[in-house]
Every structure is written in C-alpha cells, then in structure tokens.
Design a protein around this motif. Structure first.
Motif, PDB file in Angstrom:
ATOM      1  N   ALA A 235       9.253 -19.882  -4.539  1.00 53.70           N
ATOM      2  CA  ALA A 235       7.813 -19.982  -4.253  1.00 53.70           C
ATOM      3  C   ALA A 235       7.236 -21.291  -4.765  1.00 53.70           C
TER       4      ALA A 235
ATOM      5  N   THR B  41       8.232  -7.447   1.261  1.00 54.38           N
ATOM      6  CA  THR B  41       8.295  -8.885   1.540  1.00 54.38           C
ATOM      7  C   THR B  41       9.620  -9.287   2.175  1.00 54.38           C
TER       8      THR B  41
ATOM      9  N   ARG C 173       3.746 -10.208  -5.863  1.00 52.94           N
ATOM     10  CA  ARG C 173       2.627 -11.110  -5.510  1.00 52.94           C
ATOM     11  C   ARG C 173       3.150 -12.510  -5.179  1.00 52.94           C
ATOM     12  N   THR C 174       4.079 -12.966  -6.002  1.00 52.49           N
ATOM     13  CA  THR C 174       4.673 -14.283  -5.760  1.00 52.49           C
ATOM     14  C   THR C 174       5.311 -14.329  -4.377  1.00 52.49           C
ATOM     15  N   GLU C 175       6.022 -13.289  -4.043  1.00 55.44           N
ATOM     16  CA  GLU C 175       6.719 -13.231  -2.755  1.00 55.44           C
ATOM     17  C   GLU C 175       5.730 -13.124  -1.595  1.00 55.44           C
ATOM     18  N   ARG C 176       4.686 -12.322  -1.783  1.00 58.37           N
ATOM     19  CA  ARG C 176       3.704 -12.166  -0.691  1.00 58.37           C
ATOM     20  C   ARG C 176       2.951 -13.461  -0.442  1.00 58.37           C
ATOM     21  N   GLU C 177       2.657 -14.174  -1.519  1.00 59.29           N
ATOM     22  CA  GLU C 177       1.956 -15.455  -1.338  1.00 59.29           C
ATOM     23  C   GLU C 177       2.833 -16.438  -0.558  1.00 59.29           C
TER      24      GLU C 177
ATOM     25  N   ASN D 124       5.150 -15.630   1.591  1.00 59.11           N
ATOM     26  CA  ASN D 124       5.217 -15.165   2.979  1.00 59.11           C
ATOM     27  C   ASN D 124       3.940 -15.495   3.748  1.00 59.11           C
ATOM     28  N   LYS D 125       2.812 -15.326   3.070  1.00 58.91           N
ATOM     29  CA  LYS D 125       1.539 -15.652   3.726  1.00 58.91           C
ATOM     30  C   LYS D 125       1.505 -17.134   4.092  1.00 58.91           C
ATOM     31  N   ALA D 126       1.935 -17.956   3.162  1.00 60.50           N
ATOM     32  CA  ALA D 126       1.943 -19.402   3.424  1.00 60.50           C
ATOM     33  C   ALA D 126       2.972 -19.780   4.484  1.00 60.50           C
TER      34      ALA D 126
ATOM     35  N   THR E 235       1.832 -12.231   8.316  1.00 59.68           N
ATOM     36  CA  THR E 235       0.534 -11.581   8.145  1.00 59.68           C
ATOM     37  C   THR E 235       0.722 -10.059   8.110  1.00 59.68           C
TER      38      THR E 235
ATOM     39  N   HIS F 277      -0.245  -2.343  -0.279  1.00 55.23           N
ATOM     40  CA  HIS F 277      -0.342  -3.575  -1.080  1.00 55.23           C
ATOM     41  C   HIS F 277      -1.448  -3.527  -2.138  1.00 55.23           C
TER      42      HIS F 277
END
Lengths: 573, 573
Positions: free
Chosen positions: B36, B434, B527-531, B533-535, B539, B571
């Motif tokens: 990340a 994720t 959270r680190t992983e979801r951020e 993935n979002k970037a 979605t 989530h």
C-alpha cells in the motif's frame, strides 16, 4: 413516432408510445438515456439483462445533408461501461421514415437457436435463422439483397459477433451493398448474445418524417449544405482523399503511433498515405469518393480495388490504415486493404483488431511487419480457434493472454491513431470519455493539428482541458442529431452552418431550441453516461492512460504529463 | 530484524533497517502495508512498478505451534487489487530465523533473461538461471535439493508463472520436498514478470528468533498447543481426514456447488469424500496425516499415492477435490489427484484451475464429467498453447474467451467450494473481502456449518453480516501472526487458547498487547487493503456476486438475497 420493444426470450414485441422524457432525444442521447434507465449497470453485458438499442438521430430521414447516421447503444462487453456506437449506411434513414424512434431488444432466447428480425410498415417479424449462420457479412448482405432487393437495409453480425467476441461490431449495409460499421465497444457480441444474426428494414410505404415547417427547413438545409461544401476539410480534403489524408499530416506532426506507440513518425508513412491510396484507387478504377448514406455531401468513403480491378473494401479509414500499417510496421496497402475487408466481413472493429495485432506482435505471436501473418491472425478470428478467441476479444485481452504489459487501451478499449503525447487534446478525450479510448468522442485533433476551430499547440498542455471538454459536449449533441460527426469541422469555423443545424431541428419539430439548449443536450448525454458508468463501477482511476505513456516519444520527446487533477477537471461542466 | 530490497532492474540489493511504522507488523499486515505504501495502485500488475513482498508472520520462526506460514503480497494481476497469499512450507521459518522481516522485490530486468535468488546469512545472491527454465516445480525442487541438500527452502514458479498467467501461483517446498502454494491471485505471474524462477533460502548459521521472555513464551505455547490438540476440529477432524472431511458435510448441508454452481449437492459426493480418500490413502500406504511445516500439530495435509503406491500429491485439499470433482462432475479421485499434482507442478492455483475447468465445460471446450479431457486441458496450460493461455488466465478470462456468462467470480477471482446461497455468511466474505472471492478471508463456514464459535443458520441472512465482518477482522490478524488460519477453529471456542496467542506475542517481543490491540491490527490491515483497492479503481460495485446467484439453488431453493446496502455494511467497523 413509436418505440418497438423486442423480447428475445418470448420472441415477441410490443409497440410503445414515446415517453415524454425521450421525445426530444434522438441518436446517442436517446440510446444512452434508454440504456441508463433500463439496464442494470452491474449486469453481465452478454447476459439476459443487457439491452441493445437502435435509434436514428433527430434529423435522420430528412433531407438535411449528412443526417443518416445510426446510433446503437448497450452496456459494452469490452469497456464494462455504457456504449454508443455510430454508423452510416441505410438503416437509420429507413427506421426514421418508418417513424421508429428506437428499437429496444431485450432478453435472450430460451432455445439455442439464432433468429432474424424484419422491420416494415406492418411491424416486426422474428424468424428462426439457420441458412446464414456462420457466414460473413458480405455474403449475408448479398443473400438478403437477392431476397429483398437492393433497397433493403441490413444490420448484421459476422462470425465474431456469433462467437460473442468483445471486439465484434454490427455491420450496416450502405447504398451500394458495402459495409459500414457500428464499430467500437463490442456491440456485435451483444447482438450475438441475443442470438440475432441480422435485422432487415424495408421502408416501402413508410410515412416518412414529418417536417412542421418545410420551407424553413429547406432554407436551413441549403445554408448547411453550402457550409459543408465550402469548408476546406469537408468540401475538399475529405471528399478527395478521405480520412487517409491524415497519414501524412499526423506523420509530419509526429503523432502517427508507430510500432505499437513506440514512435510518433514513420519513414515509410508515404507508402500508406491518402495520396498514395488515391492514386492507387484511380489507377485501378475504384471510386476515390463515395457516400456512406444517401444525402452525404462530404463523401469521405471510397471503393478500393485490387490490382485486377476487383472490389476489396469501402470506407477504408485512416484509423484502419494507420493501425494495420504504421502500428504494425506494414507498408503494403493491398495487405492493409485485405485486412480491412476481412474485418468488415467477419464483423470486428478494425481499430480494435489493428491494435490487437500490434499487441500480438508485441507478444511474439507474429513479428512486427509480417503482413501475411496479420492476414493469418484475422483468419483465426474468423474460424474461432483458440488463438482467434484471444484476438477477437481485443488488445487488452490479447496482452493479458500473452503476458504483455505494453497495451494501449483505456477502459479496455484500444487507443486509436493519434499519439496522446504528441496530440495532447485527444489524449484527454481518450482518458475521460465515457466510451473508452475513442478519438471521435472529442476530436481535439481538429484544433491541435488541422487548425479547425482555432489552434491549440498539440505538444503543450495549455488549453487542452477546455478543448477536450467542449468537443466532448458538442460531439454528444451532434451524435444525437444523426448528423455525421465530420460536420463539426465545418461548424467549428462557420457560425452560420452551426445555426443552420438548430434551424433545421426547430423547423422539423416546430420548436425553438437555442445554441445553449444544444449544449445542454450534450451535457445531459454525458452526465447520463457518466452516471451509468459510475454505477457500473468505473471511477476516476479508469480515466487514466496506461503507464507507458509517461515515457517519451520521438520525434518531439514529449510525455503524457497531465496530473490526475487536470484529467479529472475535464468533467467540470 | 532487517528488510532486504532487491532491484531486478539493476540486479542488486540493499539491506534496510525496519522502519518504526512496520516494526509491529508481520505476515499479511506487513505485506499489505508495504504494498500500500510503495506500489502505485494504478500500475500494471505485471509491469516494473509492481513489487513482490515476502514476509514471515510475527510468531514465525519460534516454537509456537502452527506458526510457520508465509505471506506473499503484491498488486494482483488477477483481481486488480491488493493481494496477500498465504502458504505453508519451510521458507517462512527460515526467513524469520535469518531475522528477515521482509524481502521486497522491485523492477524488471533490462535483459530478457531469468534469474535465481539465494538468501543466506551472508545476504542475497542474484544469478542468471537457464537450466531450470521451463521446468515444473517438482523438478525444480528436486534439482535444488540435489544441489543444496534437503534442508534448503525453495520458493519457485512453474511454467504458468513463466508465462505470466494470472492464475499462476508461487510454490513453496515443504519439509518433505513436496509443494505448498501461495495459491491465489496470480502472484506467480508477478514473480515471473520479475524474471525470477526460484528463490532458495539457507538458514545455516542463522541467529534465530529472539524471545524476550522465554519461560513465559513456552508456557503460553504449551497452553496454545493443548488447545489445538483438544478441539474436535483441529485435534480430530482435520488430523484424520484433512480438509476433505468437508465433502460429505457440505453435501449434506446442500452447499457443495455441483456442475458449475447449478446445485448444492451431488449424488456421487461420497466417491470423492474425505472418508473415501482416507481409506484409499491407507490402503495404498500413503500418509493420511502430514504437516506442511515444522511445528504443525494439526497436520491436515496428507500424501496421496497411486494404485502402485507411488507418490501423486500432498496437501490434497477439499477445495481442489470439490472443484475438479463435484464442480466438474468428475467422481474419480485418481484423476482429481493427478489434476492436483499437475497444478502444483506447473504452478497454478488449483481452485482457479478447477473453476476454470468448470467454465471451460460450460463453454463446450470439453463436456462436464470428462476427466481425461480435464487432464488434457491442464497439459495445454503447461505447454502454453493458445488454449492454455486462455485457461491459465482463470475462469473469468476463459468465460470471456468462450462467450460464457455463467462465471462464478468476484473481482475476477473464482468463488470456491461453498455455495453462497446455502452458506450465506461465506457469500458475504466472497463479496466484500479485499482479496477477490476467497473463503479463507472470513471463513463463515465455521459458524454456519461446523458450529464453531456458535451457530448461525447458513440459509438465513440474520447474523451473517456481523459474522463475516468479525471473521474478516480476526483473519487479517491471524494472517499477520504467521499462524495457520485453522487455529481459528480452536480459538473461536477456546478463550484460553486465544489468550495464549497474545501471551506468546507479548513474551516474544516484550510488549503488552491486549485482545483489542489484536482486533485493531486486523482492522488496520483491512483498512490499508481497502484504501489500496479504492485507489486502484475498485468500488462497492465490485463487492457483488455474479447475477446468476440471484437464481435458486437446490436442495434448499435459496437465492443470494442480500441487498447492496446489507453487503456494504460488512465494511462498517
């Protein structure tokens, strides 16, 4: 005006009145509004929940010059977002004359059979089709002309659509029985998923399009036609050389992507230039100029013959010549023309197929410059071999199959014939259009290279954001009128011709649109499309060019250097 | 502790101190934090900007039971999101004993050559590799054991990784020279893109892991070990039958996906059950129980021999048996075992390969039930034919190639062995993790079916959201400790054993974590992983199961009926 809704699951149809919200829409504005309203954005594009929509433009079916374009819409199996693909040919005008605002095709047949659809003054007929299955588009059209006469309109898929390849297109018969294509985004696969081999349209006895104020309409149409024929691009360049005039122009500008976007010019460009093609066509008694639909005054199409004077292809476009030519390092026009013929016949987007060939060369399937190999690859698509299944799903798919990372796509759709590092305005269009990489969605080449609508230095960032934004809005509006996009070359420079379009619409419908209303129509269409894409899971992160465009490209040694924020600001309207 | 950073472009490495922010992390928490922080989420996963990270867990290298798991992280070429893939074998413990917190591999070689990496007390050696190119993992490991002795640890890719197929995995040698896999998400393709055929680790002379309070550590480890051996799942079920005990259990529960998820039970399930496999192994003098790493007390692995008593495969898991068995309607265990052997040898995720085979059957490449055809398809992957290139890129890719819409994937990764309509808790995990569809990311089967950690009716929605959420948090934490995920069966029911894990970590590092801190570690990781993935452009729309799961599945005739809002609420933590 009416809407036909065809249900392929029940093999039945209904005739519906046009809802008020869609009454003022046509072409792309209408297909996008219907898809956005009725299709679940997260559905599988080749599943029963996608819909395929055909719509003529607002002016289609009238005598307005160049107003015969067709819009085809659906969720794209190539990009995963909304798609409007636009074609010439004779179908659109016949739909309009039959007072059909749109045809919406839903569902998937319960049995594993193929069907044809016939449209005439009596409505819709759905029939099982067996004879023409597995046949190419030229044979399909030939047989249908035999059966129905040369006046019949045809929309058909080739083998690629039957295989549901996501680069498959929908072919539309032109006045001479040749092929125009709703090329991009894999709509042929959607038609194939609905098990429709072809749609025929017979406008015998059609009521024709009602014009509220005929005199005013004719006056405006005259002004508009005069504008088109007097502008240097639409009156001289395109009619003489077709879009291939761009080969030498882009090569000189350093924006001709060569060897899968490794450089921006090619020492052999003249061998495939519009001038060379023109001389060849004339020498072989082809047609250097030709219209894709009745009423076209630009006539950028042409008929290209082989050495023996036999027909090879028509509508032989710059993007195709570029892609199979400079992109693949192939300098033999006859092989490129043959490739174009095969693309039309098997029903595959020639831009996607050409970039796919570049990526196949990148992946070592055949070497760069191997023209015979290229023809062989297209044959694999026709046969539906496993290699063909890879190639027929486009450049990104082929790259993944072969472990290639140099894949010039946005949203899964191939970047066409203008290097975004050397023609920066069109790069912003590739990145931000709802359609996946598509030069026609906001053709900044006009102002960057052709100096139409002013001039913005193609190598600099200044002014490009506003240019791409405004062109995307204007394009969405033009694509809704049924007018050929090339009228933009004229109206960007000629305010009278632009006003004439509005006057024609107002005269036809008895309304009083302003220029602002037309802009609003464009913005409405873009917003509708972006909302669909967002709901389908596409984000700003999908509005990005592949990372290799951050590397310099000769001869200008420029890079793709827009920041994310700059790119995203194209959407601020 | 140190970090080794290897640059494959310059073929050099550096030794770095562990930054403070990563000091308290291990395993998945660490690989995800590194990816990340250092990887551009929009990069091409097989391009020079992705990084491949190996990290042992917090407890790895100690005598803590079942603490030898390895985490491998990168941007996934299969899902487009972040990936941590977790494996047994001997590599992780040796890295930990060498005091290596993580190895970060960057860049791509400038020349088209392959390399090997050797890790020992003297640091890193990078050497060109030619001899073992194109070889399967069994041969690679065999040759490296010949060269370095049986104590060498090996992480290697087979042909699939060399082809950069997005279903390729990374194989890890186990104590007996057999193969464990960092299976999911295509990390073998990332290793292949960096042109690394294998990594060897020699821990001769390694300092070993420092334990601050050895007595306290030993006491806690004893409590933990006792908990594992006394729980019915980790002490009896898994040691006896391995994970294949689940075949009959899931079949009875109506959650055994049969014929590409068409039904939830299969009349032939017993032919491939854990009990049948156990009897076969015993009769053929294989090993019914076997540990994938030193210090494992669960020993769910086994060694399966053929009729002549020759080794076929080890670590023959339920998900593999299910996928090639019920999923493909193949009831011959010997063919399934052979398929597992081939997957291990060519280095491809056996879950992805099995679901791909189901989709290939759906697309008519071979018929359902065709065991010999299945072996043939895996051979195509090994050879890298065009069909193999299709299959080796997984189920979604194969479906697209063949025009199939019934494709059981989330975020491009195949849904494994539990029908989400009949085991609803794990369906929420498939949708929201994720990682792309992954049962191990929040194994709600435990509470839905095995009644571990309480009981929540698998057919009802009630309680599932909280269950999946809590299990995903707990799993992210466990995956960071280096403990085998199966310890969860025990600690969900045994508070003392859970506390013993915390006590071991505290004793090892001289800190005073609480249960809340462990939960926070899990949340931080997610959270680190979801951020990331979002970037990367993922979605909420990517947190959805394919639309065909809205259709009923026998025998319970249940559907996937969570609303989007319910799914998204997983989530909320």
């Amino acid at each position: 005006m009416k809407i036909y809704r065809i249900n392929m699951e029940t093999l039945s149809y209904t005739e519906e009145a046009v809802p008020q919200e869609w009454a003022g829409l046509g072409g792309r504005a209408l297909t996008s509004a219907i898809v956005a309203k009725e299709v679940d954005p997260t559905c599988h594009a080749l599943g029963k929940n996608n819909k395929l929509v055909f719509a003529p433009g607002l002016l289609t079916g009238t005598t307005a010059p160049n107003s015969g374009r067709l819009s085809v819409g659906a969720k794209s199996p190539l990009t995963g977002g909304i798609k409007e693909s636009n074609a010439g040919g004779t179908a659109s005008q016949k739909l309009a004359k039959l007072n059909i605002k749109a045809i919406i095709i839903e569902g998937i047949p319960q049995e594993d059979k193929y069907y044809s659809i016939h449209v005439d003054v009596n409505g819709i007929k759905i029939a099982e089709e067996t004879e023409l299955l597995g046949k190419g588009n030229y044979e399909v059209i030939g047989k249908l002309v035999e059966k129905h006469g040369k006046n019949i309109a045809v929309m058909t898929i080739g083998q690629a659509g039957e295989y549901r390849m996501t680069a498959a297109n929908i072919s539309v018969k032109d006045p001479d029985g040749n092929i125009r294509s709703a090329g991009r985004g894999g709509l042929g696969a959607v038609m194939g998923s609905k098990k429709i081999k072809y749609i025929t349209i017979d406008d015998t006895g059609a009521p024709g399009v009602e014009i509220k104020d005929l005199e005013r309409f004719r006056a405006a149409a005259k002004v508009f036609g005069k504008g088109l024929t007097s502008h240097p691009v639409t009156g001289q360049g395109l009619p003489t050389y077709g879009t291939n005039i761009l080969v030498n122009i882009l090569n000189e500008a350093g924006g001709l992507p060569t060897k899968n976007f490794r450089q921006g010019n090619w020492e052999k460009a003249d061998k495939i230039s519009g001038e060379t093609i023109y001389d060849t066509i004339v020498a072989r008694k082809g047609k250097p100029t030709h219209g894709c639909h009745v009423g076209c005054v630009i006539r950028c199409s042409q008929v290209y013959n082989d050495k023996d004077g036999n027909y090879v292809t028509a509508g032989f476009e710059y993007e195709t010549v570029w892609g199979f030519g400079a992109g693949c390092l192939i300098d033999d026009i006859d092989i490129i023309a043959k490739a174009d013929h095969i693309c039309d016949d098997i029903g595959i987007d020639s831009i996607e197929a050409a970039v796919t060939t570049q990526v196949a060369m990148e992946g070592g399937i055949i070497p760069f410059g191997d023209g015979e190999g290229m023809i062989h690859l297209l044959g694999e698509i026709e046969k539906g071999t496993y290699l063909g299944r890879i190639l027929g799903n486009g450049a990104e798919f082929t790259g993944r199959a072969m472990g290639v990372t140099r894949i010039p796509t946005v949203k899964g759709q191939s970047i066409p014939a203008y290097d975004p590092r050397a023609v920066k305005g069109v790069g912003l269009t590739y990145a931000t259009t709802t359609m996946g990489a598509d030069h026609t969605a906001g053709y900044a080449v006009a102002t960057n290279i052709l100096k139409v609508g002013g001039y913005i230095d193609p190598l600099k960032k200044e002014g490009q954001i506003e240019l791409s934004r405004n062109l995307q809005i204007a394009t969405a509006a033009i694509d809704s009128t049924g007018l050929c996009l090339f009228v933009a070359f004229c109206i960007l420079d000629d305010a009278e011709a632009f006003q004439a379009i509005i006057d024609m619409i107002n005269a036809q419908y008895g309304i009083s649109l302003t220029a602002d209303d037309v802009t609003e129509l464009g913005k409405f269409t873009l917003r509708t499309e972006r909302e669909f894409n967002k709901a389908a899971g596409l984000t700003k992160k999908h509005d990005r060019l592949p990372e290799f465009f951050r590397e310099e490209v000769a001869p200008h040694n420029t890079t793709w250097d827009f920041t994310d924020e700059e790119i995203d600001s194209v959407h601020n309207y």
